[in-house]
Design a protein around this motif. Structure first.
Motif, short mmCIF file in Angstrom:
data_model
loop_
_atom_site.label_atom_id
_atom_site.label_comp_id
_atom_site.label_asym_id
_atom_site.label_seq_id
_atom_site.Cartn_x
_atom_site.Cartn_y
_atom_site.Cartn_z
N GLU A 396 0.83 -1.19 0.00
CA GLU A 396 0.00 0.00 0.00
C GLU A 396 0.87 1.25 0.00
OE1 GLU A 396 -2.63 -0.30 3.33
OE2 GLU A 396 -3.96 -1.68 2.30
N ASP A 397 0.31 2.37 -0.50
CA ASP A 397 1.08 3.62 -0.49
C ASP A 397 0.54 4.54 0.60
OD1 ASP A 397 -1.24 4.83 -1.43
OD2 ASP A 397 -0.55 4.99 -3.49
N GLU A 398 1.10 5.73 0.68
CA GLU A 398 0.80 6.64 1.79
C GLU A 398 -0.65 7.13 1.79
OE1 GLU A 398 3.35 10.05 1.31
OE2 GLU A 398 3.26 9.83 -0.85
N GLU A 399 -1.30 7.15 0.63
CA GLU A 399 -2.68 7.64 0.57
C GLU A 399 -3.63 6.78 1.38
OE1 GLU A 399 -4.32 9.50 -3.22
OE2 GLU A 399 -2.76 8.16 -3.99
N SER A 400 -3.28 5.51 1.54
CA SER A 400 -4.19 4.58 2.23
C SER A 400 -4.11 4.69 3.75
CB SER A 400 -3.87 3.14 1.81
OG SER A 400 -2.55 2.80 2.20
N PHE A 401 -3.12 5.43 4.26
CA PHE A 401 -2.92 5.50 5.71
C PHE A 401 -3.95 6.43 6.35
CE2 PHE A 401 -1.04 6.57 9.75
CZ PHE A 401 -0.44 5.38 10.13
N LYS A 402 -4.65 5.92 7.38
CA LYS A 402 -5.73 6.68 8.01
C LYS A 402 -5.29 7.22 9.37
CE LYS A 402 -9.50 4.12 5.79
NZ LYS A 402 -8.63 3.34 4.92
N GLU A 403 -5.88 8.33 9.74
CA GLU A 403 -5.63 8.96 11.03
C GLU A 403 -5.88 7.95 12.16
OE1 GLU A 403 -4.56 12.61 12.86
OE2 GLU A 403 -5.27 12.57 10.80
#
Length: 811
Positions: A396-403
């Motif tokens: 996965e890339d950074e866009e998928s990381f959630k708060e």
């Protein structure tokens, strides 16, 4: 001098020129001008100024183009940020130098090379931004540095790359978050003669403990070779702690900690024109040795304190410092290559204590992993593993990381900062306390555990974890979400009691943190914790393992003792570091250190213990405490305990340490122990040494007047006193209902002791949970006139309030 020079020599630069040369260069010049006469060595060089940067931007007509990209940037969108940063950096890197600027850089470099006696000398090329290294903002690692740059062409390429790095993604994001105007921040470049630390060692040092904010310690991290691998988290460095207040006395050696890192690789000079630096393995024998000597540790610590004192005086406010150092492998001299104000704990309000605590004690089945704790907070959330920011490895890339997710990765670098600030906690495979992940997590106030080894392989995406950094230097990862609480205490609101309240401190790792809580010192520091957690081997096994024919045992002990002269030196120094760290944290308040009180079954569990311990039916009342110290079987080991105390008091200068003898059955035995101590250089009264007795046996009470003739104080051990007065096993559930330290018989014993001690002019205190758990027991002790009450750190705040109420009739 030209009012807008393109290039200035480092020795002409000072802090007044921040807007011209940036924070990093201004600090280097300030030290060269003002600290060289104090013996602090800083390599020379020159600065390519902000005026040169502005000239470059104007010569290539870049200002309007850069502003346009930044104006259209959505800072909350990571993809937009990356695209904008990449576009601007390409524009800057594709530019050309004006003939005038290019010629000036060439001439200065040639002159610097001639000064050092060669045509193309090796230099470090470092970015230095005008908003960098301020006391309230660090911009740490946001711009580029290039090492072992040789030749004018390579230098010009590196300078361009530095200019472009003003627009790294993390730099743009950081400026936006901190409210800095992008167009107002400019860049200069420092060109500094390299220190040959590729053949020596390098590292960082702080004039403050970066975890607790404790002011009186210098923390030094170091490893072999150039320092980049430490920052990148590729290796775990050696760590040294020095107690600042004792540094001025050249007869003392106030090193209170030495921890061996894992220095399996180092960074050295590259061997081709395109390879400036490269990684190489470190020889095994070298990796198992400390990277600098004790004399060098002390020299560095004194320099760091000098630098802190200078900047504090200069700014008119206390200014703890973050320093980079290097040891030249050719001339064996130390150098300071950077210094900046520390930007985290210097900004924290010291009038309050914020404590994080798990609401339950997790069982062993819930502990999944341990590593190096960064900060002292707790976080929880679902695992999100990332290995690259753009997903190029198929993940996965950074866009998928959630708060609020827990970031699990091998290691971060400065480009990861926009992701890191969204995480509830961070876990990495690699790194030490001064790697990038640790520095940024600390600044952001995010709990992080670094150097776990294999977290990215062990944990799965979506897995619920609790990450605790609130339990000392060892960070712990627990299964599932465990509830936790945080308590804020304003220190000014705490009452002052007539009865001094002391603290029981088991872990040296937590001593600096606990020292912020108001107390009268340490009423109980137990050697067993230090031996169990830091030494890990039976003292007699350390001394005699080679005679046992147990190769596995000998191999394990050899691994433990790496970096020390021999096994005896290892035991004495590790024990002295544990005791010294607690003593330093509370200096000059009393710290009462109890000699070892393992029972035989507990000693058996130490490495090699089975060879030296008897099988006792009832070890609780068997061969423990005082009876060991003068026995022919254990006396040699006790001698090492005495040597450690002597080192703390005489070499470190921490004479606030008081020793305490546990489980001493008769006055005659007491005298035998004192005589044995004297054999090993510890004589009551000499150099102010005080000796206390743990009052935990009925005989200690009944014969208190005789014991009192040979000691300076009693400390009531209410747990053992209760079980031995009532004749019960406190570990047995069958009689647990009878165990109560408030029982009349126990209270009668305590009352007798206090009366006798007062009549003999000897102090008497208590170290146990009773006073904090039971207000009526605390009231009894206060009414009896006890001299001190010592409780665990988590109980001290409520105990202070309770005792204050009792003393002032506010119940």
């Amino acid at each position: 001098m030209n009012q807008n020079p393109f290039i200035v020599d480092l020795n002409e630069v000072d802090l007044s020129m921040l807007d011209t040369v940036g924070g990093k260069n201004a600090s280097l010049g300030e030290m060269i001008q003002n600290l060289s006469n104090r013996g602090i060595s800083v390599p020379g060089g020159f600065v390519i100024t902000v005026h040169a940067f502005n000239s470059y931007i104007e010569h290539n007509d870049l200002r309007g183009r850069i502003d346009k990209v930044l104006d259209n940037l959505d800072h909350s969108d990571i993809v937009s940020l990356r695209r904008a940063g990449s576009n601007i950096r390409r524009m800057v890197a594709d530019g050309v130098f004006s003939p005038e600027l290019q010629q000036e850089i060439r001439e200065k470099y040639i002159a610097l090379s001639e000064k050092y006696g060669n045509e193309g000398t090796d230099v470090a090329v470092r970015s230095s931004a005008t908003a960098e290294d301020l006391p309230d903002a660090s911009f740490a690692g946001q711009q580029e540095t290039f090492l072992n740059v040789r030749g004018t062409q390579s230098l010009l390429v590196s300078v361009k790359s530095c200019f472009a790095s003003l627009y790294n993604d993390r730099a743009i994001s950081y400026r936006q978050e901190r409210g800095f105007d992008h167009s107002a921040v400019r860049l200069s470049v420092g060109v500094q003669k390299m220190v040959r630390s590729d053949l020596g060692a390098s590292g960082v040092a702080f004039s403050i403990d970066t975890e607790s904010g404790f002011r009186d310690a210098v923390i030094i991290n170091g490893a072999y070779g150039l320092g980049e691998l430490i920052v990148q988290g590729e290796i775990s460095p050696d760590e040294f702690i020095v107690y600042k207040p004792k540094l001025k006395d050249k007869n003392l050696n106030p090193i209170i900690e030495k921890k061996m890192g894992q220095k399996h690789h180092k960074m050295v000079y590259g061997t081709t024109l395109t390879e400036l630096v490269k990684r190489v393995p470190v020889d095994k024998k070298l990796s198992e040795s400390f990277c600098i000597t004790e004399d060098q540790i002390l020299q560095l610590a004194r320099w760091v304190v000098e630098i802190e004192d200078y900047y504090t005086q200069k700014r008119g406010v206390w200014t703890p410092m973050d320093v980079e150092w290097a040891l030249d492998g050719l001339n064996h001299q130390l150098y300071i290559v950077q210094a900046r104000p520390e930007t985290i704990h210097s900004q924290i309000e010291t009038g309050r204590v914020l404590e994080y605590q798990l609401d339950e004690t997790p069982g062993d089945d819930k502990l999944l992993m341990e590593g190096i704790a960064v900060g002292d907070r707790i976080g929880a959330g679902k695992v999100h593993k990332l290995f690259t920011l753009d997903g190029r490895d198929g993940s996965e890339d950074e866009e998928s990381f959630k708060e609020g997710e827990v970031l699990v990765t091998e290691m971060t670098d400065p480009d990861w900062e926009p992701i890191m600030k969204k995480a509830s906690a961070i876990i990495t495979d690699k790194g030490g306390r001064t790697c990038h992940a640790a520095i940024v997590a600390r600044e952001m106030g995010i709990p992080a555990i670094v150097g776990t080894g294999n977290a990215s392989k062990k944990f799965e995406n979506g897995q619920e974890l609790t990450v605790s950094c609130a339990e000392g230097e060892v960070g712990k990862v627990y299964k599932g979400k465990i509830s936790f609480s945080k308590t804020e205490t304003m220190l000014d609101d705490l009452p002052v009691t007539k009865t001094p309240i002391m603290m029981n401190v088991a872990s040296p790792d937590l001593a600096f943190k606990f020292s912020r809580i108001p107390s009268a010192g340490v009423g109980l520091a137990r050697e067993e914790f230090i031996i169990n957690n830091y030494i890990k081997a039976h003292p007699l096994a350390l001394l005699n393992h080679k005679t046992l024919g147990d190769e596995k045992l000998s191999k394990k002990i050899a691994t433990l003792a790496h970096g020390f002269e021999d096994e005896r030196d290892f035991f004495i120094k590790k024990l002295s570091y544990g005791i010294g760290r607690i003593a330093a944290a509370f200096y000059p308040k009393d710290v009462i250190v109890r000699f070892s009180d393992f029972k035989s079954n507990e000693y058996m569990n130490l490495l090699g213990g089975s060879y030296f311990e008897p099988n006792e039916e009832n070890p609780m009342i068997g061969w423990r405490g005082a009876s060991r110290y003068y026995s022919k079987e254990y006396k040699e080991a006790f001698g090492m305990e005495c040597a450690a105390i002597k080192k703390v008091r005489q070499e470190m200068g921490l004479e606030n340490v008081i020793v305490m003898i546990p489980f001493c059955r008769t006055p005659e035995e007491m005298q035998r122990v004192l005589a044995t101590m004297a054999e090993f250089g510890l004589t009551r009264g000499e150099n102010g040494l005080k000796v206390f007795l743990m009052a935990e046996l009925p005989s200690n009470i009944l014969l208190a007047d005789e014991f009192a003739d040979h000691i300076d104080g009693f400390s009531i051990g209410s747990n053992d006193l209760t079980q031995l007065t009532l004749g019960l096993d406190r570990d047995s559930s069958l009689v647990a209902h009878l165990y109560d330290e408030r029982n009349r018989a126990v209270k009668t014993m305590i009352s007798m002791l206090i009366k006798t001690a007062k009549a003999k002019g000897v102090k008497v205190g208590i170290c146990g949970q009773g006073p904090s758990d039971f207000p009526d027991f605390a009231e009894f002790l206060v009414n009896e006139g006890i001299d001190t009450i010592s409780v665990t750190p988590d109980s001290i705040l409520k105990t202070l309030k309770a005792i204050h109420k009792l003393e002032n009739g506010l119940q």
